[in-house]
Design a protein around this motif. Structure first.
Motif, PDB file in Angstrom:
ATOM      1  N   GLU A 244       0.834  -1.215   0.000  1.00  0.00           N
ATOM      2  CA  GLU A 244       0.000   0.000   0.000  1.00  0.00           C
ATOM      3  C   GLU A 244       0.861   1.254   0.000  1.00  0.00           C
ATOM      4  O   GLU A 244       0.540   2.243  -0.680  1.00  0.00           O
ATOM      5  CB  GLU A 244      -0.938   0.004   1.206  1.00  0.00           C
ATOM      6  CG  GLU A 244      -2.084  -0.978   1.100  1.00  0.00           C
ATOM      7  CD  GLU A 244      -3.169  -0.709   2.124  1.00  0.00           C
ATOM      8  OE1 GLU A 244      -3.631   0.444   2.219  1.00  0.00           O
ATOM      9  OE2 GLU A 244      -3.547  -1.655   2.839  1.00  0.00           O
ATOM     10  N   GLU A 245       1.938   1.242   0.797  1.00  0.00           N
ATOM     11  CA  GLU A 245       2.795   2.418   0.868  1.00  0.00           C
ATOM     12  C   GLU A 245       3.455   2.703  -0.488  1.00  0.00           C
ATOM     13  O   GLU A 245       3.545   3.854  -0.916  1.00  0.00           O
ATOM     14  CB  GLU A 245       3.859   2.223   1.950  1.00  0.00           C
ATOM     15  CG  GLU A 245       3.327   2.205   3.372  1.00  0.00           C
ATOM     16  CD  GLU A 245       2.645   3.513   3.744  1.00  0.00           C
ATOM     17  OE1 GLU A 245       3.240   4.585   3.533  1.00  0.00           O
ATOM     18  OE2 GLU A 245       1.499   3.455   4.238  1.00  0.00           O
ATOM     19  N   ASN A 248       0.714   3.989  -2.875  1.00  0.00           N
ATOM     20  CA  ASN A 248       0.362   5.388  -2.594  1.00  0.00           C
ATOM     21  C   ASN A 248       1.480   6.348  -2.984  1.00  0.00           C
ATOM     22  O   ASN A 248       1.226   7.474  -3.411  1.00  0.00           O
ATOM     23  CB  ASN A 248       0.032   5.549  -1.101  1.00  0.00           C
ATOM     24  CG  ASN A 248      -1.282   4.898  -0.738  1.00  0.00           C
ATOM     25  OD1 ASN A 248      -2.218   4.883  -1.534  1.00  0.00           O
ATOM     26  ND2 ASN A 248      -1.362   4.342   0.458  1.00  0.00           N
ATOM     27  N   SER A 249       2.724   5.896  -2.857  1.00  0.00           N
ATOM     28  CA  SER A 249       3.854   6.735  -3.256  1.00  0.00           C
ATOM     29  C   SER A 249       3.855   6.959  -4.764  1.00  0.00           C
ATOM     30  O   SER A 249       4.007   8.087  -5.242  1.00  0.00           O
ATOM     31  CB  SER A 249       5.161   6.082  -2.808  1.00  0.00           C
ATOM     32  OG  SER A 249       6.263   6.884  -3.158  1.00  0.00           O
ATOM     33  N   GLN A 252       1.442   9.478  -6.338  1.00  0.00           N
ATOM     34  CA  GLN A 252       1.733  10.912  -6.259  1.00  0.00           C
ATOM     35  C   GLN A 252       2.243  11.470  -7.582  1.00  0.00           C
ATOM     36  O   GLN A 252       2.327  12.687  -7.766  1.00  0.00           O
ATOM     37  CB  GLN A 252       2.764  11.194  -5.151  1.00  0.00           C
ATOM     38  CG  GLN A 252       2.363  10.690  -3.762  1.00  0.00           C
ATOM     39  CD  GLN A 252       0.973  11.128  -3.367  1.00  0.00           C
ATOM     40  OE1 GLN A 252       0.673  12.317  -3.316  1.00  0.00           O
ATOM     41  NE2 GLN A 252       0.106  10.153  -3.094  1.00  0.00           N
ATOM     42  N   ARG A 261      -6.109   0.324  -5.012  1.00  0.00           N
ATOM     43  CA  ARG A 261      -5.653  -0.692  -4.067  1.00  0.00           C
ATOM     44  C   ARG A 261      -6.584  -1.902  -4.038  1.00  0.00           C
ATOM     45  O   ARG A 261      -6.147  -3.046  -4.117  1.00  0.00           O
ATOM     46  CB  ARG A 261      -5.554  -0.049  -2.679  1.00  0.00           C
ATOM     47  CG  ARG A 261      -5.023  -0.989  -1.597  1.00  0.00           C
ATOM     48  CD  ARG A 261      -6.132  -1.532  -0.720  1.00  0.00           C
ATOM     49  NE  ARG A 261      -5.590  -2.446   0.272  1.00  0.00           N
ATOM     50  CZ  ARG A 261      -6.230  -3.510   0.725  1.00  0.00           C
ATOM     51  NH1 ARG A 261      -7.422  -3.824   0.279  1.00  0.00           N
ATOM     52  NH2 ARG A 261      -5.681  -4.292   1.634  1.00  0.00           N
ATOM     53  N   ARG A 353       3.723  11.739   0.004  1.00  0.00           N
ATOM     54  CA  ARG A 353       2.295  11.867   0.241  1.00  0.00           C
ATOM     55  C   ARG A 353       2.065  12.679   1.512  1.00  0.00           C
ATOM     56  O   ARG A 353       2.780  12.517   2.509  1.00  0.00           O
ATOM     57  CB  ARG A 353       1.689  10.473   0.395  1.00  0.00           C
ATOM     58  CG  ARG A 353       0.174  10.436   0.503  1.00  0.00           C
ATOM     59  CD  ARG A 353      -0.277   9.024   0.792  1.00  0.00           C
ATOM     60  NE  ARG A 353      -1.724   8.914   0.865  1.00  0.00           N
ATOM     61  CZ  ARG A 353      -2.360   7.884   1.388  1.00  0.00           C
ATOM     62  NH1 ARG A 353      -1.672   6.868   1.903  1.00  0.00           N
ATOM     63  NH2 ARG A 353      -3.675   7.858   1.411  1.00  0.00           N
ATOM     64  N   THR A 356       1.724  11.809   6.096  1.00  0.00           N
ATOM     65  CA  THR A 356       2.455  10.593   6.470  1.00  0.00           C
ATOM     66  C   THR A 356       3.313  10.842   7.714  1.00  0.00           C
ATOM     67  O   THR A 356       3.277  11.920   8.307  1.00  0.00           O
ATOM     68  CB  THR A 356       3.336  10.113   5.311  1.00  0.00           C
ATOM     69  OG1 THR A 356       4.197  11.190   4.906  1.00  0.00           O
ATOM     70  CG2 THR A 356       2.476   9.695   4.120  1.00  0.00           C
ATOM     71  N   ASN A 484      -8.572  14.829  -3.964  1.00  0.00           N
ATOM     72  CA  ASN A 484      -8.126  13.483  -4.318  1.00  0.00           C
ATOM     73  C   ASN A 484      -9.071  12.892  -5.366  1.00  0.00           C
ATOM     74  O   ASN A 484      -9.954  12.096  -5.050  1.00  0.00           O
ATOM     75  CB  ASN A 484      -8.077  12.581  -3.078  1.00  0.00           C
ATOM     76  CG  ASN A 484      -7.361  11.270  -3.356  1.00  0.00           C
ATOM     77  OD1 ASN A 484      -7.056  10.943  -4.502  1.00  0.00           O
ATOM     78  ND2 ASN A 484      -7.090  10.515  -2.309  1.00  0.00           N
ATOM     79  N   TYR A 487      -9.764   8.957  -5.571  1.00  0.00           N
ATOM     80  CA  TYR A 487     -10.175   8.209  -4.376  1.00  0.00           C
ATOM     81  C   TYR A 487     -11.555   7.603  -4.652  1.00  0.00           C
ATOM     82  O   TYR A 487     -12.562   8.311  -4.651  1.00  0.00           O
ATOM     83  CB  TYR A 487     -10.217   9.153  -3.172  1.00  0.00           C
ATOM     84  CG  TYR A 487     -10.601   8.502  -1.861  1.00  0.00           C
ATOM     85  CD1 TYR A 487     -10.077   7.273  -1.479  1.00  0.00           C
ATOM     86  CD2 TYR A 487     -11.481   9.140  -0.989  1.00  0.00           C
ATOM     87  CE1 TYR A 487     -10.414   6.692  -0.269  1.00  0.00           C
ATOM     88  CE2 TYR A 487     -11.828   8.570   0.220  1.00  0.00           C
ATOM     89  CZ  TYR A 487     -11.295   7.347   0.577  1.00  0.00           C
ATOM     90  OH  TYR A 487     -11.643   6.778   1.773  1.00  0.00           O
TER      91      TYR A 487
END
Length: 818
Positions: A244-245, A248-249, A252, A261, A353, A356, A484, A487
């Motif tokens: 996930e990290e 999400n990175s 960007q 996801r 992001r 964080t 966003n 999303y």
């Protein structure tokens, strides 16, 4: 000019970018896009007091009383159009004199508006100097002077300005600016040379670079769940969290489209070829890997694969200490970005992001919480909140963790809404609101937190009695989308909100947008299933979405979601599959009200009275009448009435209905069943008086269930049922003049299923069983069958008539169940 009318107006012209190309490639898609444009834009134009003058191909000609109204409308149009795929617009606005003649609109100023639109950037707005003069003194509107174009067929000299505020795209200068023609002429030779060289370079690059051939979207990637290679299987939270990290990175990077996801995780644990997965997710590249965690050490292995041919573009292994986890994330993301820049001509870079943390232990706790939160069940959600709170003790400014607490509390309120009282539910919602506000204080750019605020204030089922502010809710949803735009959950929730406001066109746009971002999300497909089946009446499509949701995640179909899905299966007469679904839901949560109610009704519909009694007894055990466990006991009384009716227990059936109407006298179909109880108990006179009394009490009510406002249409329907119920009692008393008159009023309408249903039920008591069965067949063929057709005494007379057996077989019901 005779029958002509002149007036000063702000004239807007819009045009869809790339529509001609779309039409040539996919005409049905182009026609659907025009329909969606119409559905989306018309309410916006009306909201800003505009007039929808004309549709010219994919272009629109609109007029407004004032310049500000036109500009505000254009800004909202461009904001909302972002939601619809392929609906990229150019907009031009001019003020001038318009001539209305014979249903058409003409004049030089109309011509100017149509010409200037072409100078707008894609997704942008240009205005002439006449409109700009109305904006100049208002700091809310920022513009850029882009020159004086040479407009074909226009003698006037027009200055153009491009709106640069409100996040709109801009252009610096028009290509045929009259003031710069001399400069352009001097530079033409040089410009042509550059263009020719550029074209040649592009042709060579495309020819030599196989990566661009037959590409879905080159700047696209899916990050598949990294495999947990640790000896301790409980470290799965860490492999999921790392995935996930990284996802999400990479998200960007503005130029890069990253698969959502949920859709990527739908393939977790599946032994499926990476190229097949990439094609299903509609991406050109896939990142996969593994994670091993042992003590304070971690090993992350990753490889980037091209979907088109399965070629491994890049791979690497990172051996680090756990405290260096952030360096691993950055190194890996930067490496992927570098590869994509080289291979895909991307020119963006990875940025951190917002919201964080830099604390490795806080991140670890957050990942543990997210792993549990994603299960969307009560106990894991409660535990996830503990982890998120613990992460905040290590980093008090960890906004993502704060927003996750808000989301977890809202999810908890939804799951528990039928099993807790109002006070406990409100406490949970207060916690969701408080944490969302804290998250926004830490990070005002948190689209996720704004989405939670939007759903909390929406007035939907779970929060209706807690707090409802429709204007604020919509404002929060729009802000979330602005911050966003990829999303998916905000589009899902916004769709639910719009559905509750009966704005079905826009609601459909939102749920379709959510599906386009996250097509493999079980939750989003569930919402689509409910919407398409219940609100659009597109039952087959609704069932398809439900089936997809079940296939993606069988565990998600329980509770209220399972209720809607299984009721739809029953409407399609798929009784065995529906029974499996109910039993699966019961196994998942044997105390859920909706499941127990649905199972009782299911077995009543199939004539299996002992099974119905079994689950109704369980319902009463967990939700005793008067216990306050439910917001209202009306649904329990309704079900009890039908259970007693199907067992020929007319006195208890009548008592259940009469107790229920003390709380809400506004009932429709249940009035028919109440009439039957008075008839069977030889109380026709008492029944007539009771129906009049209920009609009087209902006429003074403003809301159904003290929540839903009663419209004029509702009022007419309720009064009709009152009249029809009385005619049934009169006919049972030997006077058929009333019922024959009412049937005659309904005979001319063979389109409205509600009318056909009412007519069918009345015909039973006029002794016209053949026509009654003909009407019931229409209902059955349209998946709107009569309820409890096998055992409800209402249908006793048609049950003995020839043709009834055939209808029962159409519904896939069998007499062995009787």
């Amino acid at each position: 000019m005779k029958d002509s009318k002149r007036k000063l107006a702000a004239i807007m012209f819009t045009d869809i970018v790339g529509f001609t190309k779309l039409s040539a490639k996919n005409e049905p898609a182009a026609l659907e896009l025009l329909e969606r444009q119409r559905d989306l834009l018309k309410p916006i134009v009306e909201k800003h007091n505009g007039e929808w003058l004309k549709e010219i191909g994919d272009g629109l000609l609109l007029s407004f009383e004032g310049n500000i109204d036109a500009v505000r409308c254009a800004i909202e149009i461009q904001t909302e159009a972002k939601i619809v795929e392929n609906l990229t617009l150019r907009i031009g606005i001019h003020q001038g004199e318009v001539v209305f003649h014979g249903g058409d609109v003409i004049g030089d100023d109309v011509n100017i508006a149509s010409r200037i639109e072409a100078y707008s950037p894609s997704g942008g707005i240009v205005v002439t100097d006449k409109v700009h003069s109305s904006l100049a003194r208002d700091p809310l509107y920022q513009t850029i002077d882009i020159g004086k174009p040479d407009l074909k067929g226009v003698a006037q000299t027009i200055s153009l300005f491009c709106l640069s505020s409100h996040g709109l795209p801009i252009r610096k200068e028009v290509a045929n600016n009259k003031n710069s023609k001399k400069v352009l002429l001097k530079n033409n030779l040089y410009l042509y040379s550059v263009i020719i060289l550029a074209i040649l370079s592009i042709i060579i690059y495309i020819t030599m670079n196989p990566f661009l051939k037959d590409s879905v979207s080159d700047l696209s990637i899916a990050v598949l769940p990294f495999a947990n290679m640790s000896a301790d299987k409980e470290n799965e939270y860490f492999s999921d969290g790392i995935t996930e990290e990284i996802l999400n990175s990479l998200a960007q990077i503005d130029e890069l489209r990253v698969a959502a996801r949920t859709s990527s995780f739908a393939f977790k644990g599946r032994n499926e070829d990476v190229r097949s997965i990439g094609k299903k997710l509609d991406v050109s590249n896939v990142l996969e890997g593994s994670v091993r965690k042992f003590g304070d050490d971690i090993r992350v292995t990753a490889q980037l694969i091209r979907v088109d041919d399965g070629f491994h573009l890049w791979s690497n292994t990172y051996d680090r200490k756990f405290v260096d986890i952030f360096k691993v994330q950055k190194e890996l993301s930067d490496a992927i970005a570098d590869q994509l820049e080289v291979k895909l001509i991307g020119n963006d870079s990875v940025t951190k992001r917002s919201g964080t943390t830099n604390n490795a232990q806080a991140l670890d706790l957050y990942m543990r919480g997210r792993f549990l939160w994603n299960q969307k069940k009560e106990e894991p959600l409660l535990k996830s909140i503990e982890y998120f709170k613990e992460a905040l003790t290590l980093d008090k400014n960890y906004a993502l963790s704060q927003a996750a607490i808000a989301d977890a509390y809202f999810s908890l309120a939804r799951i528990k809404r039928w099993t807790i009282d109002k006070n406990e539910r409100n406490e949970i919602l207060n916690n969701a609101e408080m944490n969302a506000i804290k998250a926004l204080e830490m990070d005002p750019s948190s689209g996720e937190a704004y989405a939670v605020m939007g759903i909390l204030y929406s007035g939907l089922d779970v929060s209706r009695e807690w707090k409802s502010d429709i204007l604020k809710s919509e404002e929060y949803f729009k802000k979330s989308i602005e911050l966003n735009p990829v999303y998916p959950t905000v589009y899902q929730w916004y769709s639910e909100f719009l559905r509750s406001q009966e704005n079905y066109n826009k609601s459909r746009l939102m749920i379709d947008k959510a599906l386009s971002i996250d097509p493999y999300s079980a939750s989003i497909n569930l919402t689509a299933g409910e919407f398409y089946s219940n609100k659009l009446g597109r039952l087959e499509e609704g069932l398809e979405y439900f089936d997809k949701a079940f296939n993606f995640d069988p565990s998600i179909i329980y509770g209220s979601a399972n209720f809607a899905y299984t009721i739809l299966l029953e409407r399609f007469y798929k009784w065995e599959k529906a029974e499996e679904s109910w039993l699966h839901a019961y196994k998942t949560d044997s105390t859920f009200y909706g499941t127990l109610w649905g199972m009782t009704a299911h077995y009543l519909n199939r004539g299996m009275l002992s099974d119905a009694e079994k689950y109704f007894s369980k319902l009463l055990f967990h939700y005793p009448i008067g216990s306050g466990k439910m917001p209202t006991d009306n649904d329990t009384y309704d079900l009890a009435a039908y259970k007693f009716l199907c067992s020929d227990d007319f006195k208890n059936a009548q008592d259940a209905i009469l107790t229920r109407v003390k709380y809400d006298p506004c009932i429709d179909w249940l009035l028919f069943d109440l009439s039957i109880t008075f008839s069977k108990l030889n109380e026709i006179g008492k029944g007539l008086k009771m129906i009049d009394s209920l009609n009087y009490l209902c006429s003074h009510r403003k809301h159904i269930y003290n929540v839903q406002p009663i419209t004029n249409e509702d009022r007419i329907k309720l009064e009709s049922f009152s009249l029809w119920s009385k005619t049934i009692l009169h006919s049972l008393d030997g006077d058929k003049t009333h019922i024959d008159r009412e049937i005659k009023k309904l005979e001319s309408n063979d389109e409205d299923l509600d009318v056909i249903s009412a007519r069918a039920h009345l015909r039973i008591f006029s002794k016209d069983n053949k026509k009654a069965l003909d009407d019931f067949e229409i209902l059955i063929d349209n998946f709107e069958p009569p309820r409890f057709f096998l055992k409800n005494p209402f249908y006793d007379s048609v049950r003995r008539y020839e043709g009834y057996d055939r209808l029962i077989k159409k519904m896939n019901l069998e007499y062995k169940n009787l």
